[in-house]
Scaffold this motif. Sequence first.
Motif, short mmCIF file in Angstrom:
data_model
loop_
_atom_site.label_atom_id
_atom_site.label_comp_id
_atom_site.label_asym_id
_atom_site.label_seq_id
_atom_site.Cartn_x
_atom_site.Cartn_y
_atom_site.Cartn_z
N PRO A 9 0.87 -1.10 0.14
CA PRO A 9 0.10 0.02 0.11
C PRO A 9 0.82 1.19 -0.05
O PRO A 9 1.92 1.32 0.70
N TYR A 11 0.77 5.57 -0.03
CA TYR A 11 0.22 6.82 0.12
C TYR A 11 1.36 8.06 0.12
O TYR A 11 1.85 8.02 1.24
N GLU A 13 4.24 8.04 -1.32
CA GLU A 13 5.55 7.59 -0.71
C GLU A 13 6.58 7.82 -2.03
O GLU A 13 7.50 6.65 -2.00
N ASP A 43 -2.84 4.61 -3.15
CA ASP A 43 -4.26 5.01 -2.34
C ASP A 43 -4.30 6.57 -2.46
O ASP A 43 -4.59 7.22 -1.50
N ASP A 96 7.71 2.03 3.13
CA ASP A 96 8.73 2.97 3.91
C ASP A 96 9.90 2.11 4.27
O ASP A 96 10.66 2.66 5.13
N GLN A 98 9.89 0.23 6.63
CA GLN A 98 9.69 -0.11 8.06
C GLN A 98 9.51 -1.66 8.34
O GLN A 98 9.58 -1.98 9.32
N ARG A 200 11.37 4.93 9.90
CA ARG A 200 10.78 5.24 8.29
C ARG A 200 11.99 5.39 7.75
O ARG A 200 12.99 6.24 8.16
N THR A 205 5.09 9.63 8.80
CA THR A 205 4.07 8.75 8.91
C THR A 205 2.67 9.47 8.71
O THR A 205 2.66 10.53 8.74
N LYS A 206 1.95 8.71 8.24
CA LYS A 206 0.50 9.22 8.02
C LYS A 206 -0.36 9.00 8.99
O LYS A 206 -1.66 9.33 8.90
N TRP A 207 -0.01 8.75 10.09
CA TRP A 207 -0.79 8.30 11.42
C TRP A 207 -0.75 9.53 12.42
O TRP A 207 0.44 9.43 13.07
N1 UDP Z 1 -1.14 4.12 3.85
C1 UDP Z 1 -2.02 4.01 2.79
N2 UDP Z 1 -3.04 4.71 2.85
C2 UDP Z 1 -3.13 5.78 3.88
C3 UDP Z 1 -1.97 5.55 4.95
C4 UDP Z 1 -0.82 4.69 4.74
O1 UDP Z 1 -1.74 3.14 1.97
O2 UDP Z 1 -4.24 6.29 4.12
C5 UDP Z 1 0.38 3.14 3.80
C6 UDP Z 1 1.75 4.00 3.62
O3 UDP Z 1 2.10 4.44 2.21
C7 UDP Z 1 2.74 2.90 4.20
C8 UDP Z 1 1.71 2.01 5.20
O4 UDP Z 1 0.34 2.57 4.46
O5 UDP Z 1 3.24 2.18 2.99
C9 UDP Z 1 2.15 2.38 6.48
O6 UDP Z 1 1.90 3.85 6.63
P1 UDP Z 1 2.84 4.60 7.95
O7 UDP Z 1 4.13 4.38 7.27
O8 UDP Z 1 2.39 6.23 7.48
O9 UDP Z 1 2.46 4.10 9.06
P2 UDP Z 1 3.27 3.98 10.31
O10 UDP Z 1 4.32 2.97 9.79
O11 UDP Z 1 3.82 5.12 10.71
O12 UDP Z 1 2.37 3.16 11.28
#
Ligand code: UDP
Length: 318
Positions: A9, A11, A13, A43, A96, A98, A200, A205-207
């Motif tokens: 997924p 978003y 990136e 996304d 990312d 991670q 990352r 982060t998207k959160w």
């Molecule tokens: N992502 C997505 N749609 C969203 C938010 C995140 O597809 O609305 C994807 C993002 O591109 C990444 C994965 O979900 O590949 C995890 O997102 P992120 O790294 O922001 O989250 P974290 O690792 O901080 O929990």
Amino acid sequence: MKLISIVVPCYNESEVLPMFYREITKVMSELKNYRFELVFVDDGSRDDTLAQLKSMSHSDNRVKYLSFSRNFGKESAMLAGLEHTTGDYVAIMDADCQDPPSLLPEMVPFLNEGYDCIATRRVSRKGEPPIRSFCARIFYKLINSISKVEMVDGARDYRLMTRQMVDAITSCQEYNRYSKGLWQFVGFKTKWLEYKNVERAAGETKWSFWKLFKYAIEGIVAFSTVPLTLAAFFGILFCLIAFIMIIVIIVKTITFGDPVSGWPSLACIIIFVSGVQLFFLGIIGEYLAKTYLETKHRPKYIIRESNTSDIKIIEPKA
Ligand code: UDP
Ligand code: MG
């Protein structure tokens, strides 16, 4: 040769995609006994993620991409990815880095040991704000005490699954998806691999904290009805307290007469009890809202463009 599909997924990136692609191609060339398919789900990114995916797909025919008409969230992106895989095995990985692609060669051998799913767990939360880790710990304690499905603290969505398990996951067609619960809900034999948190590679982060909070509520509503039962419990408790108070007041009136007193305490009790009532109305409202959304049977994602011929857009069930 067995085919492994990798769902990614994405978003916004574009900053990390080239690096991710480099890493994953390295891993794919190490695993010589398998064929690969990369299913990128854009996304609704606003940067040039889609353009990058397109150019990747031109130079590498293992690359499939699906691009959403808007941002539907990671849950929808994962579902769309899973539904468009054709592999015998399917892995899900963040873009990312991670979810270290280099862990994949460690996961693959377990497939031959009879496991249906090789999942990953972070054992540290290094690099995360302490308040976030603290809230996460509380959340896992809470949800595990009120849900029948066990949620594993630190579990990532990064995992490798058999086709059978993927089909089980995609057969769960709820609108309010909470994958951390769904992985556990479908069961199957899972092997847990532990690793230390990786930060990352680039981008951000998207959160936000608020988004995570809402996601936590989503998890609770999706996998437990205990909050609804709590209303009944408090109702009974308050009735009991009221009953005891009535007896106390009757006895007091008979023995000491009935001087007019206690108005401030009465006001406090009324405010307190109506507060509790509103709180539980809110909880009921939360469940009602989710039920309302489920009954609409709206598609969980809408694909705007893709290089796969078999674009599946979920048809609402009658
Ligand atoms: N992502 C997505 N749609 C969203 C938010 C995140 O597809 O609305 C994807 C993002 O591109 C990444 C994965 O979900 O590949 C995890 O997102 P992120 O790294 O922001 O989250 P974290 O690792 O901080 O929990
Ligand atoms: Mg991340």
